[in-house]
Design an enzyme around this catalytic site. Structure first.
Site, PDB file in Angstrom:
ATOM      1  N   HIS A 195      -3.149   7.494   4.137  1.00 24.38           N
ATOM      2  CA  HIS A 195      -3.659   6.574   3.282  1.00 24.38           C
ATOM      3  C   HIS A 195      -4.764   6.038   3.851  1.00 24.38           C
ATOM      4  O   HIS A 195      -5.089   5.881   5.276  1.00 24.38           O
ATOM      5  CB  HIS A 195      -2.528   5.083   3.825  1.00 24.38           C
ATOM      6  CG  HIS A 195      -2.952   4.198   3.313  1.00 24.38           C
ATOM      7  ND1 HIS A 195      -3.233   3.784   1.702  1.00 24.38           N
ATOM      8  CD2 HIS A 195      -3.197   2.703   3.873  1.00 24.38           C
ATOM      9  CE1 HIS A 195      -3.597   2.434   1.752  1.00 24.38           C
ATOM     10  NE2 HIS A 195      -3.755   1.716   2.886  1.00 24.38           N
ATOM     11  N   CYS A 216       0.679  -1.154   0.003  1.00 21.74           N
ATOM     12  CA  CYS A 216      -0.101  -0.311  -0.070  1.00 21.74           C
ATOM     13  C   CYS A 216       0.803   1.192   0.042  1.00 21.74           C
ATOM     14  O   CYS A 216       0.399   2.341  -0.454  1.00 21.74           O
ATOM     15  CB  CYS A 216      -0.844  -0.022   1.115  1.00 21.74           C
ATOM     16  SG  CYS A 216      -2.067  -1.364   1.250  1.00 21.74           S
ATOM     17  N   ASN A 248     -10.064   1.057  -0.205  1.00 19.58           N
ATOM     18  CA  ASN A 248      -8.566   1.175   0.015  1.00 19.58           C
ATOM     19  C   ASN A 248      -8.075   0.515  -1.290  1.00 19.58           C
ATOM     20  O   ASN A 248      -8.347  -0.423  -1.826  1.00 19.58           O
ATOM     21  CB  ASN A 248      -8.243   0.115   1.060  1.00 19.58           C
ATOM     22  CG  ASN A 248      -6.631  -0.173   1.081  1.00 19.58           C
ATOM     23  OD1 ASN A 248      -6.088   0.620   0.314  1.00 19.58           O
ATOM     24  ND2 ASN A 248      -6.138  -0.789   2.224  1.00 19.58           N
TER      25      ASN A 248
HETATM   26  N1  ACO Z   1     -19.532  -8.159   7.081  1.00 22.15           N
HETATM   27  C1  ACO Z   1     -20.222  -8.444   8.239  1.00 22.15           C
HETATM   28  N2  ACO Z   1     -19.588  -8.875   9.248  1.00 22.15           N
HETATM   29  C2  ACO Z   1     -18.320  -9.063   9.244  1.00 22.15           C
HETATM   30  C3  ACO Z   1     -17.544  -8.588   7.766  1.00 22.15           C
HETATM   31  C4  ACO Z   1     -18.163  -8.217   7.025  1.00 22.15           C
HETATM   32  N3  ACO Z   1     -17.822  -7.794   5.812  1.00 22.15           N
HETATM   33  N4  ACO Z   1     -16.312  -8.929   8.058  1.00 22.15           N
HETATM   34  C5  ACO Z   1     -16.131  -9.500   9.168  1.00 22.15           C
HETATM   35  N5  ACO Z   1     -17.308  -9.555   9.916  1.00 22.15           N
HETATM   36  C6  ACO Z   1     -17.779  -9.981  11.377  1.00 22.15           C
HETATM   37  C7  ACO Z   1     -16.575 -11.060  11.903  1.00 22.15           C
HETATM   38  O1  ACO Z   1     -16.840 -12.211  11.497  1.00 22.15           O
HETATM   39  C8  ACO Z   1     -16.917 -10.700  13.482  1.00 22.15           C
HETATM   40  O2  ACO Z   1     -17.850 -11.697  13.655  1.00 22.15           O
HETATM   41  P1  ACO Z   1     -17.678 -12.357  15.315  1.00 22.15           P
HETATM   42  O3  ACO Z   1     -18.008 -11.404  16.230  1.00 22.15           O
HETATM   43  O4  ACO Z   1     -19.183 -13.185  15.250  1.00 22.15           O
HETATM   44  O5  ACO Z   1     -16.772 -13.100  15.223  1.00 22.15           O
HETATM   45  C9  ACO Z   1     -17.348  -9.579  13.490  1.00 22.15           C
HETATM   46  O6  ACO Z   1     -17.708  -8.963  12.372  1.00 22.15           O
HETATM   47  C10 ACO Z   1     -16.381  -8.514  14.091  1.00 22.15           C
HETATM   48  O7  ACO Z   1     -14.984  -8.720  13.332  1.00 22.15           O
HETATM   49  P2  ACO Z   1     -13.803  -8.091  13.569  1.00 22.15           P
HETATM   50  O8  ACO Z   1     -12.604  -8.465  12.917  1.00 22.15           O
HETATM   51  O9  ACO Z   1     -13.603  -7.834  14.986  1.00 22.15           O
HETATM   52  O10 ACO Z   1     -13.936  -6.335  13.082  1.00 22.15           O
HETATM   53  P3  ACO Z   1     -13.342  -5.192  13.210  1.00 22.15           P
HETATM   54  O11 ACO Z   1     -13.899  -4.097  13.848  1.00 22.15           O
HETATM   55  O12 ACO Z   1     -11.814  -5.489  13.771  1.00 22.15           O
HETATM   56  O13 ACO Z   1     -13.158  -4.727  11.484  1.00 22.15           O
HETATM   57  C11 ACO Z   1     -11.704  -4.691   9.873  1.00 22.15           C
HETATM   58  C12 ACO Z   1     -12.571  -5.426  10.584  1.00 22.15           C
HETATM   59  C13 ACO Z   1     -12.678  -3.682   9.075  1.00 22.15           C
HETATM   60  C14 ACO Z   1     -10.872  -5.657   8.787  1.00 22.15           C
HETATM   61  C15 ACO Z   1     -10.715  -3.938  10.812  1.00 22.15           C
HETATM   62  O14 ACO Z   1      -9.872  -4.655  11.225  1.00 22.15           O
HETATM   63  C16 ACO Z   1      -9.626  -3.102   9.756  1.00 22.15           C
HETATM   64  O15 ACO Z   1     -10.061  -2.151   8.988  1.00 22.15           O
HETATM   65  N6  ACO Z   1      -8.453  -3.663   9.702  1.00 22.15           N
HETATM   66  C17 ACO Z   1      -7.198  -3.104   9.061  1.00 22.15           C
HETATM   67  C18 ACO Z   1      -7.602  -2.734   7.585  1.00 22.15           C
HETATM   68  C19 ACO Z   1      -6.732  -4.025   6.816  1.00 22.15           C
HETATM   69  O16 ACO Z   1      -6.657  -5.207   7.235  1.00 22.15           O
HETATM   70  N7  ACO Z   1      -6.491  -3.554   5.522  1.00 22.15           N
HETATM   71  C20 ACO Z   1      -5.930  -4.287   4.546  1.00 22.15           C
HETATM   72  C21 ACO Z   1      -4.754  -3.647   4.012  1.00 22.15           C
HETATM   73  S1  ACO Z   1      -3.568  -3.154   4.975  1.00 22.15           S
HETATM   74  C22 ACO Z   1      -3.621  -1.600   4.949  1.00 22.15           C
HETATM   75  O17 ACO Z   1      -4.063  -0.676   3.850  1.00 22.15           O
HETATM   76  C23 ACO Z   1      -3.103  -0.574   5.612  1.00 22.15           C
END
Ligand code: ACO
Length: 353
Positions: free
Chosen positions: A249, A111, A279
């Site tokens: 970003h 990224c 993203n």
């Molecule tokens: N729709 C509905 N529910 C979902 C989805 C979805 N798309 N995705 C996950 N869930 C569920 C999970 O299964 C979980 O369910 P559970 O509680 O029954 O187990 C619940 O939602 C919560 O999941 P979490 O992973 O705790 O959600 P969180 O609040 O952490 O958000 C997210 C997830 C958006 C991915 C966040 O962690 C994030 O933004 N992380 C960093 C971003 C990332 O990885 N970007 C990738 C590129 S790296 C970069 O560009 C920097």
């Protein structure tokens, strides 16, 4: 010593839009979850290759700078979704532009690739190795995405942006930057199946598993971008109050807000466009910068801070002192070709494979 002024800028967004409601037609998700957890409302899905997207962004950046393809000494193509690894993608952009005088290189820091490309080209201009450069941040992630995995499929979109750089005796362009990498934690953001390591007769090309530890990435992204910004401010002898605009970003609106709190940033100074594009990895920060210029948020002499984070886990923070021009010298009538399919139709076709 010369500085490297940014005198041209351009973006290329695919016309096909994929909304949160579109995603909910084939994934167990909904608009409310995606909006509240990420800030994303829609993203673009490309109908052309990443090199073609980059070409459109570069043609616009050249017109904006009032230059022609013959003026380009160097093309640095930042991405992690190149069409092919050899020959490189920058050479394809060179051919499409007709920039026959340009040296060509690809750069992959995930990224942050667009921002590391800006560092590489700025350093090569300042040291006199080249006299001008086009830098690109572009990704076409959609063909490589696992559209059955809701954890990652909702997060990304396709897009491209490019900047044209040329020498300037006045202090301008990138003034200071901080770069780094949390290599010890690199496995929390990995794309299995994408590279020679995964050569396996049982695996087909593009048999990919997106192995993302979202919450860990969230924390490291905040940590890396905070560290980068504090280091850049310290090196330049500035405080957050001296910064006119922060263009981060855009991986998650909550990451941006947490970063803002850590750095005690005035939210009016933080540029956000994640709701429109999701993203776009390497394209994200540069598309945001181009839109900030287009919307009049960047003024002559503005101090712009750009923190970024990506796979590796690479991080960066650039301080740009903007030059005296915020409008293009000319325009070119070129756009990404119209798509005969909607975003959802493109994804449905990918899902069939
Ligand atoms: N729709 C509905 N529910 C979902 C989805 C979805 N798309 N995705 C996950 N869930 C569920 C999970 O299964 C979980 O369910 P559970 O509680 O029954 O187990 C619940 O939602 C919560 O999941 P979490 O992973 O705790 O959600 P969180 O609040 O952490 O958000 C997210 C997830 C958006 C991915 C966040 O962690 C994030 O933004 N992380 C960093 C971003 C990332 O990885 N970007 C990738 C590129 S790296 C970069 O560009 C920097």
């Amino acid at each position: 010593m010369n500085y490297a002024n940014i005198t041209g800028w351009g973006k290329a967004l695919p016309p096909a839009v994929l909304t949160n409601d579109d995603l909910a037609t084939f994934l167990d998700t909904d608009d409310q979850w995606i909006t509240s957890r990420t800030g994303m409302k829609e993203r673009r899905i490309s109908n052309v290759s990443v090199s073609e997207l980059a070409y459109v962004a570069c043609a616009k950046a050249l017109a904006c700078a009032g230059k022609t393809a013959d003026d380009v000494d160097l093309i640095v193509f930042g991405s992690c979704t190149f069409d092919e690894l050899c020959p490189n993608a920058a050479s394809n952009v060179q051919r499409l532009l007709g920039a026959t005088n340009a040296a060509c290189m690809d750069l992959n820091t995930a990224c942050t690739s667009g921002m590391y490309s800006l560092t590489a080209a700025t350093a090569m201009i300042r040291s006199g190795v080249v006299n001008s450069a086009l830098i690109i941040g572009a990704e076409v992630i959609s063909p490589l995405m696992d559209w059955t995995n809701r954890d990652v499929a909702v997060l990304f979109g396709d897009g491209a942006a490019a900047l044209y750089l040329e020498p300037d005796e006045n202090e301008t362009g990138v003034i200071t930057e901080s770069l780094g990498c949390f290599g010890e934690s690199r496995e929390i953001l990995s794309i299995e199946g994408w590279g020679a390591k995964y050569r396996d007769p049982k695996r087909t090309l593009c048999d990919i598993n997106w192995d993302f530890h979202g919450q860990d990435i969230f924390k490291r992204a905040v940590e890396g971008m905070t560290k980068g910004c504090l280091s850049t401010l310290e090196k330049s002898g500035l405080t957050n109050e001296d910064i006119d605009l922060v263009v981060p970003h855009q991986a998650n609106l909550r990451i941006i807000k947490t970063l803002g709190k850590r750095l005690n940033l005035d939210s009016d100074k933080v540029f956000i466009n994640i709701h429109k594009y999701g993203n776009m990895s390497a394209a994200t920060a540069l598309v945001a910068l181009v839109e900030a210029i287009e919307e009049g948020r960047v003024k002559p002499g503005s101090k712009v801070l750009i923190p970024a984070f990506g796979g590796g886990l690479t991080w960066s923070s650039h301080l740009i002192l903007w030059g005296d021009r915020c409008t293009g010298l000319s325009e070119i009538d070129i756009e990404v070709p119209a798509s005969d399919k909607t975003g959802l139709e493109i994804i449905q076709q990918l899902l069939k494979h």
